[in-house]
Write a protein that holds these residues in place. Structure first.
Motif, PDB file in Angstrom:
ATOM      1  N   ALA A 107       0.922  -1.203   0.053  1.00  0.00           N
ATOM      2  CA  ALA A 107       0.004  -0.037   0.065  1.00  0.00           C
ATOM      3  C   ALA A 107       1.047   1.175  -0.046  1.00  0.00           C
ATOM      4  O   ALA A 107       1.856   1.235   0.671  1.00  0.00           O
ATOM      5  N   ARG A 108       0.517   2.128  -1.009  1.00  0.00           N
ATOM      6  CA  ARG A 108       1.118   3.498  -1.059  1.00  0.00           C
ATOM      7  C   ARG A 108       0.449   4.620  -0.561  1.00  0.00           C
ATOM      8  O   ARG A 108      -0.657   4.623  -0.989  1.00  0.00           O
ATOM      9  N   LEU A 109       0.920   5.398   0.241  1.00  0.00           N
ATOM     10  CA  LEU A 109       0.137   6.812   0.472  1.00  0.00           C
ATOM     11  C   LEU A 109       0.251   7.756  -0.828  1.00  0.00           C
ATOM     12  O   LEU A 109       1.237   7.693  -1.319  1.00  0.00           O
ATOM     13  N   LYS A 110      -0.571   8.169  -1.046  1.00  0.00           N
ATOM     14  CA  LYS A 110      -0.737   9.268  -2.206  1.00  0.00           C
ATOM     15  C   LYS A 110      -1.086  10.554  -1.464  1.00  0.00           C
ATOM     16  O   LYS A 110      -2.313  11.016  -1.323  1.00  0.00           O
ATOM     17  N   LEU A 111      -0.132  11.418  -0.923  1.00  0.00           N
ATOM     18  CA  LEU A 111      -0.243  12.420  -0.223  1.00  0.00           C
ATOM     19  C   LEU A 111      -0.235  13.551  -1.438  1.00  0.00           C
ATOM     20  O   LEU A 111       0.523  13.615  -2.235  1.00  0.00           O
ATOM     21  N   THR A 112      -1.194  14.695  -1.181  1.00  0.00           N
ATOM     22  CA  THR A 112      -1.354  15.836  -2.113  1.00  0.00           C
ATOM     23  C   THR A 112      -0.238  16.793  -1.524  1.00  0.00           C
ATOM     24  O   THR A 112       0.557  16.711  -0.476  1.00  0.00           O
TER      25      THR A 112
END
Length: 190
Positions: free
Chosen positions: A38-43
């Motif tokens: 799982a990878r975080l997709k941070l804005t």
């Protein structure tokens, strides 16, 4: 020849188990769940939020730039993606919302709109609360603020700004000197 077959042959030839062989074998599994972490997709707004949290923990001083200048928010994103398991990633991600909600509850403004003093009061209160509720053995479930704080310190003091401007950096230190004079206020060595 497949890696799995090769490892089995090596184990048979050496008459034992390959140390770390399980890690090699699981690396060969074709399970999508195992291969895709799982990878975080941070804005960019979330990274800016993390920069502000880090800057509150390690602010700019007259002697050195703060955590924001060291781009600790981007460092946190990389570390959480590459080193944290999915449950801890979720704690970290939810922590940004919890921190913002706590700021709104305490100061009637979100964290990004709060003044530096308001942010410091909030983070100090959260840190104090964590320390008061920590069990006697020192082990507690992961808390989002503890993650923020640890990653801030790691990111800052492993950055060029941290080790060259906040600490005393000597690229080629030479011989070991166990008794170095210290004056109050001196920076630690990198």
């Amino acid at each position: 020849m497949e890696r799995r077959t090769l490892l089995k042959m090596i184990a048979l030839l050496t008459g034992g188990v390959v140390i770390g062989g399980n890690a090699f074998l699981t690396g060969c599994s074709s399970s999508e769940e195992h291969n895709l972490k799982a990878r975080l997709k941070l804005t960019s707004q979330q990274v800016a939020f993390l920069d502000e949290v880090a800057e509150t923990i390690l602010p700019t001083t007259q002697k050195s730039p703060g955590a924001k200048a060291a781009k600790v928010g981007s460092f946190m994103t990389i570390m959480v993606n590459d080193c944290y398991e999915a449950p801890d990633q979720q704690i970290f991600l939810d922590g940004m919302d919890k921190l913002d909600a706590a700021c709104k509850k305490m100061h009637d403004v979100g964290f990004m709109e709060a003044t530096a003093e308001q942010r410091l009061v909030l983070l100090t209160a959260i840190d104090k609360e964590i320390k008061e509720h920590m069990p006697q053995n020192g082990q507690s479930p992961n808390h989002y603020y503890t993650m923020f704080k640890q990653l801030t310190l790691l990111g800052y003091f492993s950055s060029e700004i941290g080790y060259k401007q906040a600490l005393r950096y000597n690229q080629a230190p030479g011989r070991y000197e166990g008794d170095v004079p210290y004056k109050k206020g001196d920076r630690a060595w990198a």
